[in-house]
Design a protein around this motif. Structure first.
Motif, PDB file in Angstrom:
ATOM      1  N   ARG A  99     -39.166 -46.653   3.017  1.00 10.78           N
ATOM      2  CA  ARG A  99     -37.692 -46.670   3.069  1.00 10.78           C
ATOM      3  C   ARG A  99     -37.109 -45.290   2.827  1.00 10.78           C
ATOM      4  O   ARG A  99     -36.147 -44.893   3.481  1.00 10.78           O
ATOM      5  CB  ARG A  99     -37.138 -47.649   2.037  1.00 10.78           C
ATOM      6  N   ILE A 100     -37.693 -44.563   1.899  1.00 12.39           N
ATOM      7  CA  ILE A 100     -37.218 -43.202   1.620  1.00 12.39           C
ATOM      8  C   ILE A 100     -37.406 -42.323   2.848  1.00 12.39           C
ATOM      9  O   ILE A 100     -36.515 -41.551   3.221  1.00 12.39           O
ATOM     10  CB  ILE A 100     -37.943 -42.610   0.392  1.00 12.39           C
ATOM     11  N   LEU A 101     -38.552 -42.451   3.513  1.00  8.48           N
ATOM     12  CA  LEU A 101     -38.800 -41.651   4.716  1.00  8.48           C
ATOM     13  C   LEU A 101     -37.842 -42.024   5.841  1.00  8.48           C
ATOM     14  O   LEU A 101     -37.374 -41.153   6.573  1.00  8.48           O
ATOM     15  CB  LEU A 101     -40.252 -41.811   5.168  1.00  8.48           C
ATOM     16  N   ILE A 102     -37.540 -43.309   5.973  1.00 10.62           N
ATOM     17  CA  ILE A 102     -36.589 -43.732   7.003  1.00 10.62           C
ATOM     18  C   ILE A 102     -35.215 -43.150   6.707  1.00 10.62           C
ATOM     19  O   ILE A 102     -34.543 -42.631   7.606  1.00 10.62           O
ATOM     20  CB  ILE A 102     -36.544 -45.269   7.105  1.00 10.62           C
ATOM     21  N   LYS A 103     -34.789 -43.214   5.443  1.00  8.72           N
ATOM     22  CA  LYS A 103     -33.491 -42.634   5.065  1.00  8.72           C
ATOM     23  C   LYS A 103     -33.485 -41.122   5.312  1.00  8.72           C
ATOM     24  O   LYS A 103     -32.479 -40.566   5.747  1.00  8.72           O
ATOM     25  CB  LYS A 103     -33.173 -42.935   3.601  1.00  8.72           C
ATOM     26  N   ALA A 104     -34.594 -40.470   5.043  1.00  6.67           N
ATOM     27  CA  ALA A 104     -34.689 -39.029   5.282  1.00  6.67           C
ATOM     28  C   ALA A 104     -34.595 -38.721   6.771  1.00  6.67           C
ATOM     29  O   ALA A 104     -33.974 -37.736   7.172  1.00  6.67           O
ATOM     30  CB  ALA A 104     -35.989 -38.485   4.702  1.00  6.67           C
ATOM     31  N   LEU A 105     -35.196 -39.570   7.584  1.00  7.58           N
ATOM     32  CA  LEU A 105     -35.120 -39.397   9.040  1.00  7.58           C
ATOM     33  C   LEU A 105     -33.688 -39.575   9.528  1.00  7.58           C
ATOM     34  O   LEU A 105     -33.251 -38.887  10.451  1.00  7.58           O
ATOM     35  CB  LEU A 105     -36.045 -40.406   9.720  1.00  7.58           C
ATOM     36  N   MET A 106     -32.954 -40.451   8.878  1.00  4.45           N
ATOM     37  CA  MET A 106     -31.558 -40.693   9.241  1.00  4.45           C
ATOM     38  C   MET A 106     -30.669 -39.492   8.924  1.00  4.45           C
ATOM     39  O   MET A 106     -29.576 -39.380   9.467  1.00  4.45           O
ATOM     40  CB  MET A 106     -31.019 -41.920   8.492  1.00  4.45           C
ATOM     41  N   ALA A 107     -31.128 -38.591   8.083  1.00  5.61           N
ATOM     42  CA  ALA A 107     -30.317 -37.453   7.656  1.00  5.61           C
ATOM     43  C   ALA A 107     -30.471 -36.237   8.568  1.00  5.61           C
ATOM     44  O   ALA A 107     -30.037 -35.143   8.209  1.00  5.61           O
ATOM     45  CB  ALA A 107     -30.674 -37.071   6.218  1.00  5.61           C
ATOM     46  N   MET A 108     -31.092 -36.430   9.722  1.00  7.75           N
ATOM     47  CA  MET A 108     -31.250 -35.306  10.649  1.00  7.75           C
ATOM     48  C   MET A 108     -29.885 -34.687  10.929  1.00  7.75           C
ATOM     49  O   MET A 108     -28.911 -35.413  10.993  1.00  7.75           O
ATOM     50  CB  MET A 108     -31.887 -35.781  11.958  1.00  7.75           C
ATOM     51  N   PRO A 109     -29.745 -33.400  11.042  1.00  3.77           N
ATOM     52  CA  PRO A 109     -30.739 -32.352  11.210  1.00  3.77           C
ATOM     53  C   PRO A 109     -31.278 -31.760   9.909  1.00  3.77           C
ATOM     54  O   PRO A 109     -32.033 -30.801   9.940  1.00  3.77           O
ATOM     55  CB  PRO A 109     -29.995 -31.297  12.011  1.00  3.77           C
ATOM     56  N   ALA A 110     -30.924 -32.311   8.783  1.00  5.19           N
ATOM     57  CA  ALA A 110     -31.461 -31.818   7.511  1.00  5.19           C
ATOM     58  C   ALA A 110     -32.983 -31.991   7.501  1.00  5.19           C
ATOM     59  O   ALA A 110     -33.500 -32.937   8.085  1.00  5.19           O
ATOM     60  CB  ALA A 110     -30.832 -32.576   6.354  1.00  5.19           C
ATOM     61  N   PRO A 111     -33.691 -31.103   6.838  1.00  5.72           N
ATOM     62  CA  PRO A 111     -35.163 -31.164   6.825  1.00  5.72           C
ATOM     63  C   PRO A 111     -35.716 -32.157   5.801  1.00  5.72           C
ATOM     64  O   PRO A 111     -36.857 -32.029   5.359  1.00  5.72           O
ATOM     65  CB  PRO A 111     -35.552 -29.732   6.465  1.00  5.72           C
ATOM     66  N   ASN A 112     -34.945 -33.156   5.433  1.00  3.75           N
ATOM     67  CA  ASN A 112     -35.337 -34.088   4.380  1.00  3.75           C
ATOM     68  C   ASN A 112     -36.660 -34.789   4.658  1.00  3.75           C
ATOM     69  O   ASN A 112     -37.465 -34.983   3.750  1.00  3.75           O
ATOM     70  CB  ASN A 112     -34.250 -35.146   4.158  1.00  3.75           C
ATOM     71  N   PHE A 113     -36.897 -35.189   5.903  1.00  2.00           N
ATOM     72  CA  PHE A 113     -38.125 -35.917   6.221  1.00  2.00           C
ATOM     73  C   PHE A 113     -39.341 -35.057   5.920  1.00  2.00           C
ATOM     74  O   PHE A 113     -40.278 -35.508   5.260  1.00  2.00           O
ATOM     75  CB  PHE A 113     -38.136 -36.371   7.683  1.00  2.00           C
ATOM     76  N   SER A 114     -39.340 -33.836   6.384  1.00  7.07           N
ATOM     77  CA  SER A 114     -40.481 -32.941   6.150  1.00  7.07           C
ATOM     78  C   SER A 114     -40.673 -32.683   4.669  1.00  7.07           C
ATOM     79  O   SER A 114     -41.805 -32.682   4.174  1.00  7.07           O
ATOM     80  CB  SER A 114     -40.279 -31.615   6.880  1.00  7.07           C
TER      81      SER A 114
END
Length: 87
Positions: A8-23
């Motif tokens: 879930r955290i990774l999905i939320k991070a992916l939703m924050a594009m273009p921020a580099p949160n997922f990486s």
């Protein structure tokens, strides 16, 4: 570590594009945990969205809807990012 919560955290991070949160989140997860079946599609989706291959992204997202549906607003967030990139 709860795999479902990390996903879930990774999905939320992916939703924050273009921020580099997922990486950044991915770097905090041990490599052997990243190899879990639930994370592989998320990593592929991240690569597609980061390289603006939206057609492949949506095809992969459709195959993995069961993983993505746990976080409301996922499609809208990615659509907003795609509109931002394309404009």
């Amino acid at each position: 570590m709860s795999i479902q919560i990390v996903a879930r955290i990774l999905i939320k991070a992916l939703m924050a594009m273009p921020a580099p949160n997922f990486s950044l989140c991915l770097f905090l997860i041990p490599e052997q945990v990243q190899m879990e079946e639930q994370f592989k599609p998320l990593i592929v989706l991240s690569l597609y969205v980061e390289t603006t291959r939206f057609r492949q992204f949506w095809e992969e997202a459709a195959k993995n809807r069961h993983i993505l549906k746990v976080v409301p607003g996922f499609e809208a967030a990615i659509q907003a990012y795609a509109i931002h990139v394309l404009s």
